[in-house]
Each structure stands twice: as structure tokens, then as C-alpha cells.
Design a protein around this motif. Structure first.
Motif, mmCIF file in Angstrom:
data_model
loop_
_atom_site.group_PDB
_atom_site.id
_atom_site.type_symbol
_atom_site.label_atom_id
_atom_site.label_comp_id
_atom_site.label_asym_id
_atom_site.label_seq_id
_atom_site.Cartn_x
_atom_site.Cartn_y
_atom_site.Cartn_z
ATOM 1 N N ALA A 140 -0.550 -22.663 0.385
ATOM 2 C CA ALA A 140 0.875 -22.613 0.071
ATOM 3 C C ALA A 140 1.087 -22.974 -1.394
ATOM 4 O O ALA A 140 0.228 -23.618 -2.023
ATOM 5 N N GLU A 141 2.206 -22.566 -1.962
ATOM 6 C CA GLU A 141 2.531 -22.930 -3.336
ATOM 7 C C GLU A 141 2.692 -24.445 -3.451
ATOM 8 O O GLU A 141 2.987 -25.133 -2.472
ATOM 9 N N TYR A 142 2.454 -24.972 -4.643
ATOM 10 C CA TYR A 142 2.586 -26.409 -4.864
ATOM 11 C C TYR A 142 3.212 -26.645 -6.233
ATOM 12 O O TYR A 142 3.398 -25.711 -7.012
ATOM 13 N N ARG A 143 3.535 -27.916 -6.528
ATOM 14 C CA ARG A 143 4.214 -28.259 -7.778
ATOM 15 C C ARG A 143 3.373 -29.204 -8.634
ATOM 16 O O ARG A 143 2.731 -30.113 -8.118
ATOM 17 N N LEU A 144 3.417 -28.949 -9.940
ATOM 18 C CA LEU A 144 2.946 -29.902 -10.950
ATOM 19 C C LEU A 144 4.203 -30.365 -11.680
ATOM 20 O O LEU A 144 4.710 -29.675 -12.557
ATOM 21 N N ALA A 150 0.997 -20.855 -7.511
ATOM 22 C CA ALA A 150 0.503 -20.159 -6.325
ATOM 23 C C ALA A 150 -1.001 -19.937 -6.486
ATOM 24 O O ALA A 150 -1.425 -19.343 -7.480
ATOM 25 N N PRO A 151 -1.816 -20.416 -5.541
ATOM 26 C CA PRO A 151 -3.280 -20.300 -5.660
ATOM 27 C C PRO A 151 -3.851 -19.073 -4.941
ATOM 28 O O PRO A 151 -3.439 -18.754 -3.824
ATOM 29 N N CYS A 173 1.320 -19.048 -12.233
ATOM 30 C CA CYS A 173 2.532 -19.837 -12.452
ATOM 31 C C CYS A 173 3.728 -18.959 -12.064
ATOM 32 O O CYS A 173 3.959 -17.915 -12.672
ATOM 33 N N VAL A 174 4.461 -19.375 -11.050
ATOM 34 C CA VAL A 174 5.484 -18.531 -10.443
ATOM 35 C C VAL A 174 6.571 -18.149 -11.432
ATOM 36 O O VAL A 174 7.042 -17.003 -11.446
ATOM 37 N N VAL A 175 6.969 -19.063 -12.301
ATOM 38 C CA VAL A 175 8.103 -18.799 -13.184
ATOM 39 C C VAL A 175 7.789 -17.734 -14.231
ATOM 40 O O VAL A 175 8.691 -17.072 -14.731
ATOM 41 N N PHE A 217 -8.942 -28.583 -8.601
ATOM 42 C CA PHE A 217 -8.106 -27.970 -9.635
ATOM 43 C C PHE A 217 -6.739 -28.644 -9.686
ATOM 44 O O PHE A 217 -6.232 -28.961 -10.758
ATOM 45 N N VAL A 218 -6.118 -28.828 -8.520
ATOM 46 C CA VAL A 218 -4.788 -29.434 -8.460
ATOM 47 C C VAL A 218 -4.814 -30.826 -9.084
ATOM 48 O O VAL A 218 -3.904 -31.204 -9.837
ATOM 49 N N GLU A 219 -5.862 -31.588 -8.804
ATOM 50 C CA GLU A 219 -5.974 -32.943 -9.363
ATOM 51 C C GLU A 219 -6.051 -32.907 -10.882
ATOM 52 O O GLU A 219 -5.334 -33.646 -11.575
ATOM 53 N N ILE A 220 -6.906 -32.034 -11.417
ATOM 54 C CA ILE A 220 -7.058 -31.944 -12.873
ATOM 55 C C ILE A 220 -5.785 -31.404 -13.514
ATOM 56 O O ILE A 220 -5.305 -31.938 -14.538
ATOM 57 N N ALA A 221 -5.212 -30.347 -12.909
ATOM 58 C CA ALA A 221 -4.001 -29.758 -13.474
ATOM 59 C C ALA A 221 -2.849 -30.760 -13.478
ATOM 60 O O ALA A 221 -2.067 -30.809 -14.437
ATOM 61 N N SER A 222 -2.755 -31.572 -12.430
ATOM 62 C CA SER A 222 -1.705 -32.595 -12.383
ATOM 63 C C SER A 222 -1.869 -33.586 -13.527
ATOM 64 O O SER A 222 -0.890 -33.977 -14.181
#
Length: 366
Positions: A140-144, A150-151, A173-175, A217-222
Motif C-alpha cells: 500500500a502507499e505510505y507517507r514520508l 507508491a512502491p 512519488c504520487v504528487v 528503503f522506507v527506513e532510510i527514506a524516512s
């Protein structure tokens, strides 16, 4: 029309589940449909390795009026990759070349969708069938902070000897539809050479690991989105990325600027300085004006620089289009598809990797 979407027979061999910034043509397909259905609707053909034939100079006449006799050159290790719907020769290969078929890729994708929760998003053919890709959403999509991501996993292969058969994580990146790949991951098993047979079981297992890598990835990107840089650090990161991550990039750039100011710039360095400044200016412009530039996740952060460079690669760098394409709409379409090829398969991906790697350095230095 190098790297154009395949339009053999007047039909665009592509399918998509939702709007994307580069498709414009092809078939809209239910994302819950099986990969087999995607294949039948969008890429209903296969590639085969067949012997290369030539004609001798001996006596006799062939059926097409040429003198001599047809000789099978497979004993000499000479083969062609042939597209079976139109007979087009995609590449000349050796006996050792293994065809990683479209059917095999779809079987792999079917297992990923049926057993591991993947959801088909895009499938397509580029350059007359020489490049094939399939894109599937993995989570599912997530937020930073305020950036929505979207992965996906991108699975592709080539039939022109330009690349292997890789599977890699791709974040959108959705936007703004920037596409970013996770440059920190290093798994050689995820890119299979055509010198080897495609082990479907092993490849499926490795792609599942890519899905697990998404959490890293999510951890590093955050952390990249939450790391605030000083104006000097942002400037230095931009210069380093524009210099393609070259060692001592800041010192070299400052020295070239000083030499140019004092009319002492070595003529050998002049083109390099122009190239760095061109990318630097594009990157600064993207960070200031591209969609999503005002998100908090990108304000004075390594994530902002990474997304700026990604926007440059995906949307700003000039693309080469054949002079034979005169129609304005067709030229625009050709440019869009060339960008897709560069972003996913070409030199643009290297620039994205450099931006990611250099941005992560600020986390490691903390």
C-alpha cells in the motif's frame, strides 16, 4: 524511433492499470486480472532463438531466385532472436545465449501476484520488442512526513544484448510521478545474465526478498526526509551530485570556478565545468519549481535533493528523437517514451543512484 513504445501492426503493445505520465497509448487492464490476461491483451507474441542461415556461392537456384544453397550456421554458433508475430530479427546471438522468454516473465509475475500479494500495474514493449518490462505494486502507499510514495517491483528483460534480466525496487512519488530506485541494495542474484538459464523458482524467491527490502528503503527514506541540512550542506550535496559523485568534487569545482574567474581555467576542464553547472542549474530549478517542491519532506533535506535529481532525469534531460518524426504529437510521444527507457534502463538511472548514495552519506556521517 529508438526506444519508442512498440507499435507493431498499428497497435501499441502496452497495458496499464491507471494513469501514468508517459503511456498515452495502449490498453487499460484491470489490475486484478491475471498476468496471463495482461500478456494476451498487450504482448501476444514470443521471441525464439533460431539458426542463422546464409547462401553458398555454389550452383543451383534458391526459391527466391538467388544462386547457391542455404546453409545452416548453427554449427558455427550463429543464431538470431526472432519475434514470432512478424518475423523481425531482434538480435544476432551465440549458442551460449539463453532466451529469457516473455512467457517465463509472466509465469514469474503470476506466482508473485497469486502467492505474494503483488498487483499488476504496467506491462510493455520498447524498441520493436527489444525491451520488455512488467511493473507490479508490492505494498500500500505510505507517507514520508507529507510525501506519498507508491512502491513497485520492476521486472524486465532485453532481446538486443543490451542488458540482463533484473528485478528491482521502484518507488513512485504520487504528487509528481518521480521514479526512484533503491541504490543501497546489492544483490547480484537479482540480475540474471543471458549466459545463464532463468531459474524461475530462484528468481521468484529473490524478488520476494526485494519486497522485504522495501521496509529497509522506507527506513532510510524516512531518515533522509527528516534530516535537515544547512544551506552549505545542501549546496555541497548539489555540486557533488552534479559532479556525478566524483571524489573531491567540492574542491575541484571551487578550483575550476576560481581558475575561470582568474582566466586560468584549463581548456580541458572547461567542458567538465559546463556540464557540472548545467546539471547543477537543472537540479536547483527542479528543487524550486517541480511538483512537490514545497513538501516539508523536501525542505533542506537530502530527500529533497534526491527528488530534484530524479525529476531532472525523468522529465528535464533532453531526449534524442529521430528527425524523420515530423508530427508534433508524435515527437512529443517519442520524447516521453525515450525518457521512460532512460529512466528505467539507461544512463539516467546512474544519476539517480549517485544522488541516493551521496544523500545517504549525510546519514552515515551523523
Amino acid at each position: 524511433m529508438s526506444h519508442m513504445l512498440d507499435e507493431t501492426g498499428g497497435v501499441y503493445h502496452m497495458g496499464y492499470a491507471d494513469d501514468t505520465p508517459w503511456h498515452g497509448h495502449g490498453f487499460k487492464v484491470d489490475p486484478h486480472a491475471s498476468p496471463d490476461e495482461w500478456r494476451r491483451k498487450c504482448i501476444p507474441w514470443e521471441v525464439h532463438k533460431v539458426p542463422t542461415y546464409t547462401f553458398s556461392s555454389g550452383a543451383g537456384t534458391t526459391t527466391d531466385g538467388r544462386h547457391g544453397r542455404m546453409i545452416d550456421q548453427s554449427s558455427q554458433g550463429m543464431y538470431n532472436l526472432i519475434r514470432d508475430d512478424n518475423g523481425a530479427a531482434l538480435s544476432a546471438v551465440s549458442k551460449q545465449y539463453n532466451v529469457h522468454t516473455i512467457s517465463a516473465l509472466m509465469r514469474i509475475m503470476k506466482r508473485l501476484c497469486d502467492k505474494h500479494g503483488f498487483l499488476m500495474n504496467t506491462i510493455g514493449s520498447l524498441d520493436g520488442g527489444k525491451k520488455i518490462w512488467a511493473l507490479a505494486k508490492i505494498e500500500a502507499e505510505y507517507r514520508l512526513i507529507d510525501e506519498v510514495i507508491a512502491p513497485y517491483v520492476l521486472l524486465s528483460t532485453t532481446f538486443d544484448k543490451s542488458g540482463e534480466t533484473p528485478a528491482r525496487l521502484t518507488e513512485t512519488c504520487v504528487v509528481c510521478n518521480n521514479t526512484l530506485q533503491y541504490a543501497e541494495r546489492s544483490r547480484p542474484e537479482l540480475s540474471i545474465s543471458h549466459k545463464r538459464e532463468l531459474d524461475e523458482d530462484k528468481f521468484v524467491n529473490e524478488i520476494v526478498i526485494v519486497k522485504q527490502d522495501h521496509k529497509k528503503f522506507v527506513e532510510i527514506a524516512s531518515n533522509l526526509a527528516e534530516k535537515t541540512l544547512t544551506p552549505t550542506e545542501v549546496s555541497e550535496l548539489i555540486i557533488t551530485v552534479a559532479s556525478r559523485g566524483k571524489e573531491n568534487a567540492i574542491e575541484d569545482y571551487e578550483q575550476m570556478i576560481a581558475d575561470r574567474f582568474n582566466n586560468k581555467l584549463d581548456p580541458v576542464d572547461a567542458p567538465r565545468l559546463r556540464a557540472i553547472e548545467r546539471v547543477k542549474d537543472q537540479l536547483i530549478k527542479a528543487m524550486a519549481n517541480s511538483p512537490g517542491h514545497n513538501l516539508r519532506a523536501r525542505q533542506m533535506t537530502p530527500w529533497g535533493v534526491i527528488q530534484g535529481m530524479t525529476n531532472v532525469v525523468d522529465f528535464q534531460l533532453p531526449t534524442q528523437v529521430s528527425a524523420s518524426i515530423k508530427d508534433a504529437e508524435q515527437r512529443k510521444f517519442a520524447e516521453s517514451n525515450n525518457r521512460l527507457s532512460r529512466s528505467w534502463f539507461g544512463s539516467g538511472q546512474t544519476l539517480k543512484d549517485i544522488a541516493w548514495r551521496e544523500g545517504v552519506r549525510y546519514l552515515k556521517a551523523a
